[in-house]
Motif scaffolding. Structure first.
Motif, PDB file in Angstrom:
ATOM      1  N   VAL A  14       5.463  18.940   9.140  1.00 42.04           N
ATOM      2  CA  VAL A  14       6.689  19.441   9.761  1.00 42.04           C
ATOM      3  C   VAL A  14       6.690  19.080  11.247  1.00 42.04           C
ATOM      4  O   VAL A  14       7.695  18.618  11.792  1.00 42.04           O
ATOM      5  N   GLU A  15       5.546  19.243  11.901  1.00 43.83           N
ATOM      6  CA  GLU A  15       5.489  18.918  13.322  1.00 43.83           C
ATOM      7  C   GLU A  15       5.741  17.435  13.562  1.00 43.83           C
ATOM      8  O   GLU A  15       6.470  17.054  14.480  1.00 43.83           O
ATOM      9  N   ALA A  16       5.133  16.609  12.724  1.00 43.47           N
ATOM     10  CA  ALA A  16       5.316  15.161  12.897  1.00 43.47           C
ATOM     11  C   ALA A  16       6.772  14.761  12.653  1.00 43.47           C
ATOM     12  O   ALA A  16       7.310  13.888  13.339  1.00 43.47           O
ATOM     13  N   LEU A  17       7.415  15.400  11.678  1.00 42.31           N
ATOM     14  CA  LEU A  17       8.823  15.091  11.407  1.00 42.31           C
ATOM     15  C   LEU A  17       9.702  15.544  12.563  1.00 42.31           C
ATOM     16  O   LEU A  17      10.645  14.854  12.953  1.00 42.31           O
ATOM     17  N   ARG A  18       9.370  16.704  13.115  1.00 46.62           N
ATOM     18  CA  ARG A  18      10.147  17.187  14.255  1.00 46.62           C
ATOM     19  C   ARG A  18       9.942  16.277  15.466  1.00 46.62           C
ATOM     20  O   ARG A  18      10.882  16.003  16.210  1.00 46.62           O
ATOM     21  N   ASP A  19       8.715  15.780  15.637  1.00 50.87           N
ATOM     22  CA  ASP A  19       8.454  14.832  16.724  1.00 50.87           C
ATOM     23  C   ASP A  19       9.303  13.567  16.556  1.00 50.87           C
ATOM     24  O   ASP A  19       9.670  12.916  17.532  1.00 50.87           O
ATOM     25  N   ARG A  20       9.578  13.218  15.286  1.00 50.88           N
ATOM     26  CA  ARG A  20      10.383  12.025  15.025  1.00 50.88           C
ATOM     27  C   ARG A  20      11.869  12.308  15.163  1.00 50.88           C
ATOM     28  O   ARG A  20      12.704  11.430  14.960  1.00 50.88           O
ATOM     29  N   ARG A  65     -10.626   9.856   2.692  1.00 53.59           N
ATOM     30  CA  ARG A  65     -11.930   9.201   2.734  1.00 53.59           C
ATOM     31  C   ARG A  65     -11.956   8.069   1.718  1.00 53.59           C
ATOM     32  O   ARG A  65     -11.340   8.175   0.658  1.00 53.59           O
ATOM     33  N   ALA A  66     -12.645   6.989   2.098  1.00 53.72           N
ATOM     34  CA  ALA A  66     -12.725   5.850   1.191  1.00 53.72           C
ATOM     35  C   ALA A  66     -13.943   5.035   1.549  1.00 53.72           C
ATOM     36  O   ALA A  66     -14.514   5.179   2.639  1.00 53.72           O
ATOM     37  N   THR A  67     -14.343   4.207   0.627  1.00 52.60           N
ATOM     38  CA  THR A  67     -15.419   3.263   0.922  1.00 52.60           C
ATOM     39  C   THR A  67     -14.839   1.864   0.945  1.00 52.60           C
ATOM     40  O   THR A  67     -13.638   1.672   0.763  1.00 52.60           O
ATOM     41  N   GLY A  68     -15.707   0.903   1.178  1.00 55.67           N
ATOM     42  CA  GLY A  68     -15.299  -0.457   1.502  1.00 55.67           C
ATOM     43  C   GLY A  68     -14.357  -1.135   0.530  1.00 55.67           C
ATOM     44  O   GLY A  68     -13.635  -2.047   0.918  1.00 55.67           O
ATOM     45  N   GLU A  69     -14.334  -0.677  -0.739  1.00 59.29           N
ATOM     46  CA  GLU A  69     -13.485  -1.388  -1.703  1.00 59.29           C
ATOM     47  C   GLU A  69     -11.998  -1.112  -1.493  1.00 59.29           C
ATOM     48  O   GLU A  69     -11.162  -1.839  -1.995  1.00 59.29           O
ATOM     49  N   TRP A  70     -11.692  -0.074  -0.810  1.00 62.05           N
ATOM     50  CA  TRP A  70     -10.298   0.355  -0.632  1.00 62.05           C
ATOM     51  C   TRP A  70      -9.663  -0.443   0.500  1.00 62.05           C
ATOM     52  O   TRP A  70     -10.192  -0.502   1.601  1.00 62.05           O
ATOM     53  N   SER A  71      -8.532  -1.070   0.218  1.00 63.47           N
ATOM     54  CA  SER A  71      -7.901  -1.870   1.265  1.00 63.47           C
ATOM     55  C   SER A  71      -6.643  -1.181   1.799  1.00 63.47           C
ATOM     56  O   SER A  71      -5.920  -1.752   2.596  1.00 63.47           O
ATOM     57  N   GLY A  72      -6.393   0.030   1.339  1.00 66.88           N
ATOM     58  CA  GLY A  72      -5.224   0.764   1.824  1.00 66.88           C
ATOM     59  C   GLY A  72      -5.546   1.578   3.061  1.00 66.88           C
ATOM     60  O   GLY A  72      -6.573   1.368   3.717  1.00 66.88           O
ATOM     61  N   ASN A  73      -4.674   2.542   3.363  1.00 66.49           N
ATOM     62  CA  ASN A  73      -4.835   3.346   4.572  1.00 66.49           C
ATOM     63  C   ASN A  73      -5.868   4.444   4.385  1.00 66.49           C
ATOM     64  O   ASN A  73      -5.993   5.018   3.309  1.00 66.49           O
ATOM     65  N   VAL A  74      -6.571   4.730   5.482  1.00 68.09           N
ATOM     66  CA  VAL A  74      -7.413   5.918   5.537  1.00 68.09           C
ATOM     67  C   VAL A  74      -6.950   6.721   6.757  1.00 68.09           C
ATOM     68  O   VAL A  74      -6.834   6.168   7.851  1.00 68.09           O
ATOM     69  N   GLY A  75      -6.681   7.998   6.548  1.00 68.57           N
ATOM     70  CA  GLY A  75      -6.215   8.844   7.646  1.00 68.57           C
ATOM     71  C   GLY A  75      -5.275   9.885   7.087  1.00 68.57           C
ATOM     72  O   GLY A  75      -5.036   9.950   5.879  1.00 68.57           O
ATOM     73  N   VAL A  76      -4.757  10.715   7.971  1.00 67.97           N
ATOM     74  CA  VAL A  76      -3.909  11.810   7.506  1.00 67.97           C
ATOM     75  C   VAL A  76      -2.499  11.303   7.206  1.00 67.97           C
ATOM     76  O   VAL A  76      -2.049  10.296   7.753  1.00 67.97           O
ATOM     77  N   VAL A  77      -1.813  12.031   6.326  1.00 65.58           N
ATOM     78  CA  VAL A  77      -0.511  11.571   5.853  1.00 65.58           C
ATOM     79  C   VAL A  77       0.514  11.540   6.980  1.00 65.58           C
ATOM     80  O   VAL A  77       1.444  10.735   6.971  1.00 65.58           O
ATOM     81  N   THR A  78       0.301  12.382   7.997  1.00 65.57           N
ATOM     82  CA  THR A  78       1.250  12.396   9.117  1.00 65.57           C
ATOM     83  C   THR A  78       1.255  11.062   9.863  1.00 65.57           C
ATOM     84  O   THR A  78       2.246  10.690  10.475  1.00 65.57           O
ATOM     85  N   ASN A  79       0.127  10.338   9.801  1.00 64.31           N
ATOM     86  CA  ASN A  79       0.077   9.024  10.444  1.00 64.31           C
ATOM     87  C   ASN A  79       1.069   8.049   9.819  1.00 64.31           C
ATOM     88  O   ASN A  79       1.487   7.082  10.465  1.00 64.31           O
ATOM     89  N   LEU A  80       1.402   8.285   8.542  1.00 63.71           N
ATOM     90  CA  LEU A  80       2.305   7.363   7.865  1.00 63.71           C
ATOM     91  C   LEU A  80       3.727   7.486   8.384  1.00 63.71           C
ATOM     92  O   LEU A  80       4.522   6.562   8.280  1.00 63.71           O
ATOM     93  N   ILE A  81       4.024   8.674   8.938  1.00 66.74           N
ATOM     94  CA  ILE A  81       5.416   8.936   9.314  1.00 66.74           C
ATOM     95  C   ILE A  81       5.889   7.981  10.397  1.00 66.74           C
ATOM     96  O   ILE A  81       6.970   7.413  10.311  1.00 66.74           O
ATOM     97  N   ARG A  82       5.034   7.764  11.421  1.00 64.33           N
ATOM     98  CA  ARG A  82       5.515   6.941  12.532  1.00 64.33           C
ATOM     99  C   ARG A  82       5.640   5.471  12.147  1.00 64.33           C
ATOM    100  O   ARG A  82       6.334   4.715  12.804  1.00 64.33           O
ATOM    101  N   HIS A  83       4.970   5.091  11.070  1.00 60.16           N
ATOM    102  CA  HIS A  83       5.072   3.696  10.658  1.00 60.16           C
ATOM    103  C   HIS A  83       6.222   3.445   9.696  1.00 60.16           C
ATOM    104  O   HIS A  83       6.528   2.308   9.366  1.00 60.16           O
TER     105      HIS A  83
END
Lengths: 161, 373, 282
Positions: free
Chosen positions: C223-229, C182-200
């Motif tokens: 673990v599931e996201a890594l196995r998917d990769r 969770r973040a508010t407008g000042e944050w310019s980084g990613n918002v979301g679950v860490v598994t989303n970072l894996i595919r990028h």
């Protein structure tokens, strides 16, 4: 046209359309255009009609909820390779969040109102698009639920009463 | 080991045995009746032994009664086991005293008393062997346990009667002790009187046997002992399924765990009476001035809520999960950890369960053998 | 460990250590640097191992070592205040004393990972047990392939070791990506679950070792996201947490199926625990 050929290639390369029939890809390409948003600009605002979706080619975008009197609350960010917008595919075809470009964002914009009409006529196209968008929606839903779980939260906030 | 073969001593020989062991500096501990149960406590003499006492066992049921034949070891096992002495319920670990800006740690002086255990049943001998693997891992050794165990003198008693909840035959742990004792007795009560066949299992045992006197055992004596033990084996009413480990691990998510949980009170009795359960907690205490801190280790149970506590809550919140933890550890994962089952078939967990949950029956039910459930 | 530890045969007896320094990392998280009160001698540990830390009169808790394995003059622990002991230790100052037993447990596979890509996925305080592995890899950078560090936190102000993450991310040979729930407008980084970072993040799934540490739920999805990769179970390592009172396999509390987390873990190759990892309340 040169530009359309370029967009076709972009669509072809995007995993969302992998394995789709050429005729359908051509149809989608016919609804596609390039779009650029400066950093800080809103791609769309919550509540409006969901008539487009975007394939992000470069940059990132924040999905926000505006709460009066507060900083905008960012629920998710999307970036290169991600699909922005799924409200167009499900009634009532409405935009659910504000989308604000965090950096200069380049995207392929697809006119969904045009596409929806074609999906009604060609159910195979409709099926293919639903099949490809449902996982996007399910992914976002699952991620949101995990965020609600607040797994990194302090245990004091979650002691059983 | 004694040069003698098997020996037969009379009823009075027990008194001599207790006296010899006491003379050798052992605290002699054996079965005696207290508060309606056979317990293991220090013996003043062999007169304390529960002659003529028989224990009736069933799920959630334990009663003593008298038999006229005066057999000293006609009972089987009581609510206690020898872990009470080898791994006491509360153990002081160390003290710390404030010292300047810090503190000094003072190890508790090791007690150096030696215990002789009289009347150790074969299942409990196996339980000691199981604990040896738990507390002496080569790289890490519980010093107190190792010393007490090394110095203990074990007088086994082979079982000539099966208790109502016993299932040692199916666990391969009884009713006769094959090893792990200094002396092993088999009680012979019959037309020829009241005697004990004695066998030495160690040099120390042989030394004591030499001093005990008695006569050489005849082929008839040995046949009588074998028959008595065989009778116990033949009359054993319960058994553990041989495929228990596989059945349990294949059914970790069975709805049956909820069925057990509906009966289980999560009281932890089974873990307290089990001769192999070894879970502990630690307790910290300070004096009123905050100058001295103590650390104690205390028996604990996997049925306790805070057994699996990690910052904020328990991993195993449900009774079903706790029962599953207990039984899968005891019968299945123990093999993985220590190369042996954690169950010795003594039946205590069945007898002392207030609602009579039967570990052998739960495995059978999970395995689908009990279609009537 | 210093000579004081070798002098005792009782594995339950702590060795006194002095607090060299105390740093507040986050509102509820601090780092303690410790050195033996008596004796010297180098303090060796393997990345991923933990110590039992004793706070006078209050109790003892297992805490992963978060410092540089090459710095053998001190033990560094990063601690979140969640209970009586961790809160109490948070009030310590330089010169105060704690008791230490350890190091205990298994290590991150930094040797097996040599010559391969390394993907580190962590969440919350889970970065602390992985930091020694990161230090080790960075100190031996040419021996490893691509280094990817993915980090998830609750909000921008809950990001642990933020300046260090930024410094690592500034290196040309290291890819660092972080996200928050969770973040508010000042944050310019990613918002979301860490598994989303894996595919990028780009890594070669055929020749990658993944090291994962965070809340158990986060690790399940990771673990599931890594196995998917394309990573198989033998290439994924994760660090488990269970109640511990002894750290030497005597107290029985940290059992996870057939494993004792204190002895067989905390770092497990995933194939070892895969059959029971998602069994409820096991």
């Amino acid at each position: 046209m040169v530009q359309v050929e370029g967009l076709e290639r972009l669509l072809l390369e995007h995993p969302l359309f992998e394995g789709m029939a050429d005729e359908h890809r051509d149809l989608i390409a016919g609804c596609a255009a390039n779009a650029v948003f400066e950093a800080g600009r809103y791609v769309y605002r919550q509540g409006g009609p969901a008539d487009r979706f975007y394939l992000i080619r470069h940059g990132s975008v924040a999905l926000e909820v505006h709460v009066p009197g507060r900083e905008p609350f960012i629920v998710e960010t999307l970036r290169e390779g991600d699909v922005l917008g799924w409200g167009w595919i499900l009634p009532p075809f409405r935009l659910n969040f504000d989308a604000r470009a965090l950096q200069l964002m380049r995207a392929v914009s697809i006119d969904a109102a045009c596409l929806r009409g074609k999906m009604d006529e060609d159910h195979e196209l409709g099926y293919q698009l639903y099949r490809r968008f449902m996982p996007v929606i399910a992914d976002r839903l699952a991620a949101s639920r995990l965020q609600i779980v607040d797994m990194y939260g302090h245990p004091d906030d979650y002691v059983r009463t | 080991m004694s040069g003698r073969g098997k020996t037969v001593i009379g009823r009075d020989g027990l008194a001599d045995l207790v006296a010899i062991l006491a003379e050798d500096g052992y605290r002699v501990i054996g079965p005696q009746v207290a508060d309606g149960a056979v317990v293991y406590e220090p013996l003043d003499s062999a007169d304390d032994l529960p002659a003529g006492v028989v224990d009736d066992h069933d799920g959630g049921h334990y009663r003593l009664r008298r038999e006229a034949d005066g057999a000293v070891f006609a009972h089987v096992v009581g609510p206690q086991s020898w872990k009470r002495y080898l791994y006491p319920p509360v153990q002081a670990l160390w003290r710390a005293e404030r010292h300047g800006k810090g503190f000094r740690v003072i190890e508790e002086p090791a007690d150096d008393g030696r215990d002789a255990f009289i009347g150790v049943r074969p299942c409990d001998i196996r339980a000691m062997a199981v604990h040896d693997r738990v507390f002496d891992r080569g790289d890490v050794v519980d010093g107190g346990y190792a010393r007490r165990r090394r110095d203990a003198f074990v007088v086994a008693v082979n079982c000539t009667r099966a208790g109502g909840t016993c299932f040692c035959v199916s666990m391969g742990t009884g009713p006769a002790a094959g090893e792990g004792f200094d002396l092993a007795l088999t009680e012979l009560v019959g037309d020829n009187g009241h005697e004990f066949l004695v066998e030495a299992g160690s040099a120390a045992g042989g030394g004591v046997l030499d001093r005990l006197g008695g006569r050489d055992a005849t082929a008839e004596d040995e046949a009588a002992a074998e028959a008595a033990v065989g009778q116990a084996a033949a009359s054993m009413g319960r058994h553990m399924a041989a495929d228990a480990p596989a059945v349990l691990m294949a059914n970790l998510e069975s709805p049956h765990w909820d069925g057990v949980a509906a009966r289980c009170l999560a009281c932890g009795n089974c873990t307290m009476v089990c001769p192999t359960c070894f879970c502990t907690t630690v307790e910290d205490a300070t004096d009123l001035g905050g100058q001295v801190a103590e650390r104690r280790r205390r028996w604990d149970s996997c049925f306790a809520a805070d057994h699996s506590y990690i910052h904020g809550g328990s991993v195993r919140r449900e009774t079903s999960a706790r029962y599953r933890q207990w039984i899968t550890h005891k019968l299945a994962t123990w093999h993985e950890q220590f190369g042996t089952s954690g169950c010795v078939g003594c039946g205590r967990c069945i007898t002392w369960c207030p609602v009579g949950i039967d570990i052998t029956e739960e495995v059978r039910t999970l395995g689908g053998a009990d279609k009537g459930d | 460990m210093p000579t004081a530890a070798a002098a005792t045969l009782e594995p339950m007896t702590p060795v006194p250590f002095r607090v060299l320094g105390m740093r507040k990392e986050l509102p509820d998280t601090y780092t303690l640097d410790l050195a033996p009160a008596d004796g010297d001698g180098p303090l060796h540990f393997a990345p991923g191992q933990f110590n039992m830390l004793y706070h006078f009169g209050v109790g003892e808790i297992p805490i992963s070592i978060s410092g540089d394995p090459a710095a053998t003059d001190r033990l560094t622990h990063t601690i979140r205040s969640v209970g009586a002991v961790s809160r109490g230790m948070g009030t310590l100052k330089a010169g105060d004393m704690v008791g230490v037993r350890g190091p205990f447990g298994s290590a991150w596979p930094v040797d097996e990972a040599r010559g391969r890509d390394v993907v580190i996925v962590c969440g919350g305080i889970g970065l602390a047990p992985l930091r020694p592995a990161i230090y080790h890899i960075l100190a031996n950078r040419p021996s490893y392939g691509r280094l990817v560090i993915l980090y998830g936190a609750r909000s921008p102000r809950d990001i642990l070791f933020r300046r260090e993450l930024e410094r690592w991310g500034g290196r040309l040979d290291t890819y660092v990506d972080a996200t928050v729930d969770r973040a508010t407008g000042e944050w310019s980084g990613n918002v979301g679950v860490v598994t989303n970072l894996i595919r990028h993040s780009g890594f070669d799934p055929v020749d990658t070792i993944a090291m994962v540490c965070g809340p158990e739920t986060m690790m399940q999805y990771t673990v599931e996201a890594l196995r998917d990769r394309g990573l198989d179970n033998t290439r994924i390592y994760l660090s488990m947490e269970r109640n511990m009172k002894c750290a030497v396999g005597f107290c029985g509390r940290c059992q996870f199926g057939g494993a004792f987390v204190c002895r067989d873990g905390p770092v497990f190759r995933f194939d070892r625990i895969a059959p029971i990892f998602r069994v409820w309340e096991f």
